[in-house]
Design a protein around this motif. Structure first.
Motif, PDB file in Angstrom:
ATOM      1  N   MET A  14       0.990  -1.282  -0.326  1.00  0.00           N
ATOM      2  CA  MET A  14      -0.089  -0.082  -0.484  1.00  0.00           C
ATOM      3  C   MET A  14       0.789   1.382  -0.300  1.00  0.00           C
ATOM      4  O   MET A  14       1.707   0.989   1.323  1.00  0.00           O
ATOM      5  CB  MET A  14      -0.724  -0.328   0.835  1.00  0.00           C
ATOM      6  N   THR A  16       1.243   5.148   0.259  1.00  0.00           N
ATOM      7  CA  THR A  16       0.454   6.036   1.566  1.00  0.00           C
ATOM      8  C   THR A  16       1.371   7.514   1.572  1.00  0.00           C
ATOM      9  O   THR A  16       1.999   6.992   1.087  1.00  0.00           O
ATOM     10  CB  THR A  16       0.009   5.543   2.585  1.00  0.00           C
ATOM     11  N   TYR A  23      -6.711   8.998   9.306  1.00  0.00           N
ATOM     12  CA  TYR A  23      -6.098   8.203   7.684  1.00  0.00           C
ATOM     13  C   TYR A  23      -5.355   7.656   8.141  1.00  0.00           C
ATOM     14  O   TYR A  23      -5.555   5.805   8.271  1.00  0.00           O
ATOM     15  CB  TYR A  23      -6.983   8.675   6.690  1.00  0.00           C
ATOM     16  N   ASP A  36      -6.938   4.137   7.948  1.00  0.00           N
ATOM     17  CA  ASP A  36      -7.075   3.156   5.987  1.00  0.00           C
ATOM     18  C   ASP A  36      -5.824   1.818   5.952  1.00  0.00           C
ATOM     19  O   ASP A  36      -5.741   0.745   5.820  1.00  0.00           O
ATOM     20  CB  ASP A  36      -5.715   4.273   4.828  1.00  0.00           C
ATOM     21  N   ALA A  40      -6.887  -1.691   5.016  1.00  0.00           N
ATOM     22  CA  ALA A  40      -6.378  -2.119   4.846  1.00  0.00           C
ATOM     23  C   ALA A  40      -5.649  -3.366   5.284  1.00  0.00           C
ATOM     24  O   ALA A  40      -4.965  -4.641   4.498  1.00  0.00           O
ATOM     25  CB  ALA A  40      -4.822  -1.391   4.387  1.00  0.00           C
ATOM     26  N   MET A  72      -1.569  -0.904  -4.115  1.00  0.00           N
ATOM     27  CA  MET A  72      -2.661   0.160  -4.258  1.00  0.00           C
ATOM     28  C   MET A  72      -2.410   0.952  -3.206  1.00  0.00           C
ATOM     29  O   MET A  72      -1.623   1.046  -2.559  1.00  0.00           O
ATOM     30  CB  MET A  72      -4.205  -0.451  -3.765  1.00  0.00           C
ATOM     31  N   MET A  74      -3.789   4.101  -0.462  1.00  0.00           N
ATOM     32  CA  MET A  74      -5.080   4.566   0.324  1.00  0.00           C
ATOM     33  C   MET A  74      -4.241   5.342   1.176  1.00  0.00           C
ATOM     34  O   MET A  74      -3.165   5.343   1.843  1.00  0.00           O
ATOM     35  CB  MET A  74      -5.052   3.043   1.719  1.00  0.00           C
ATOM     36  N   SER A  90     -11.488   1.340  -6.371  1.00  0.00           N
ATOM     37  CA  SER A  90     -12.438   0.227  -5.375  1.00  0.00           C
ATOM     38  C   SER A  90     -13.929   1.432  -5.345  1.00  0.00           C
ATOM     39  O   SER A  90     -14.316   2.322  -5.399  1.00  0.00           O
ATOM     40  CB  SER A  90     -11.934  -0.790  -3.899  1.00  0.00           C
ATOM     41  N   TYR A  93     -15.449   3.301   0.635  1.00  0.00           N
ATOM     42  CA  TYR A  93     -15.492   3.025   1.831  1.00  0.00           C
ATOM     43  C   TYR A  93     -15.586   4.075   2.663  1.00  0.00           C
ATOM     44  O   TYR A  93     -15.554   4.301   4.389  1.00  0.00           O
ATOM     45  CB  TYR A  93     -14.047   2.181   1.905  1.00  0.00           C
ATOM     46  N   TYR A 190     -13.900   8.134  -1.110  1.00  0.00           N
ATOM     47  CA  TYR A 190     -12.913   7.773  -0.583  1.00  0.00           C
ATOM     48  C   TYR A 190     -12.779   6.510  -1.471  1.00  0.00           C
ATOM     49  O   TYR A 190     -14.119   5.781  -1.147  1.00  0.00           O
ATOM     50  CB  TYR A 190     -11.972   7.568   0.670  1.00  0.00           C
ATOM     51  N   ILE A 192     -10.316   2.967  -2.620  1.00  0.00           N
ATOM     52  CA  ILE A 192      -9.192   2.954  -3.114  1.00  0.00           C
ATOM     53  C   ILE A 192      -8.637   2.059  -3.885  1.00  0.00           C
ATOM     54  O   ILE A 192      -9.539   2.410  -5.705  1.00  0.00           O
ATOM     55  CB  ILE A 192      -8.446   1.741  -2.096  1.00  0.00           C
ATOM     56  N   ILE A 205     -10.373  -7.187  -3.583  1.00  0.00           N
ATOM     57  CA  ILE A 205     -10.463  -5.809  -2.911  1.00  0.00           C
ATOM     58  C   ILE A 205     -11.855  -5.442  -1.834  1.00  0.00           C
ATOM     59  O   ILE A 205     -12.318  -4.833  -1.318  1.00  0.00           O
ATOM     60  CB  ILE A 205      -9.470  -4.434  -2.695  1.00  0.00           C
TER      61      ILE A 205
END
Ligand code: GLN
Length: 228
Positions: A14, A16, A23, A36, A40, A72, A74, A90, A93, A190, A192, A205
């Motif tokens: 991930m 980020t 988050y 997140d 994740a 990914m 996030m 995705s 979420y 929001y 992914i 996912i």
């Protein structure tokens, strides 16, 4: 479920920007935590993978997923039409709102009042994009992350900061003398982000997200970090 192919075998990588509380943030020990990070981790577990967090600037985190360097991204990432051209998203979420932070006593009371003011934002974010569209590039300063933008506001280098509401609340709580305007600037979803066309991972996912939503895990994680 069939095994998912990932960038690093056995891992879910991930990308980020761990300066976006609640988050994703970095603890004093250098660990990563936040909504997140935990979502994740829960997704990785469902997929039989170990979560690997790669911390970088926000714009780099988006690019890493686009270019398949991470599985990914996030990072409280807002789904936008522009981003949908270069990456897949995705299911949603969480929701975000672009908020306006100003010093107590500021003459800025609404989004319209930002006109002609110096606005601090975070580079590559929707806050930056909306403000440059609405108020002109010359009035918007892009900082490496939200915290730096808030420090610039504290130092009087900008008149306002436009940033997502959840980190805005954390930054204001930590900086007496700042406040969030009641009028929100924009409402967002929001999701992914993954490389365009990586449907195998995206389906996995979304399947995991659906289960985490159904069994209450998602809500429990949000409740842990955001008290309504
Ligand atoms: N939600 C905003 C965006 O996607 C900001 C995200 C962030 O700063 N981490 O642009």
């Amino acid at each position: 479920a069939a095994a998912v192919t990932t960038v690093n075998a056995g891992k879910l990588t991930m990308s980020t920007n761990a300066a976006f509380p609640p988050y994703e943030m970095t603890t004093d020990n250098g660990d990563f935590e936040g909504i997140d990070i935990e979502v994740a981790g829960a997704i990785a577990k469902k997929l039989g993978l170990e979560l690997q967090v790669d911390d970088m600037d926000f714009d780099a985190a988006l690019l890493a997923a686009q270019n398949g360097k991470s599985d990914m991204v996030m990072a409280g990432v807002t789904v936008t039409d522009e981003r949908l051209k270069v990456m897949d998203f995705s299911d949603t979420y969480a929701e975000g709102i672009q908020s306006i932070i100003v010093p107590e006593g500021s003459d800025i009371a609404t989004a319209d009042d930002l006109s002609g003011k110096a606005i601090g934002t975070q580079r590559g974010t929707t806050g930056y994009l909306y403000c440059t569209d609405d108020f002109g590039e010359e009035n918007v300063i892009a900082y490496d992350d939200g915290l730096t933008a808030v420090q610039a506001l504290n130092n009087g280098q900008v008149d306002a900061v436009v940033i997502d509401n959840a980190p805005a609340q954390e930054f204001v709580a930590a900086n007496p003398g700042l406040k969030i305007l009641d009028t929100a600037y924009a409402q967002e979803d929001y999701a992914i982000g993954v490389a365009k066309g990586n449907t195998q991972l995206l389906d996995a996912i979304n399947g995991a997200l659906e289960e985490l939503q159904a069994d209450g895990t998602l809500q429990a994680i949000v409740d842990k970090y955001i008290t309504a």
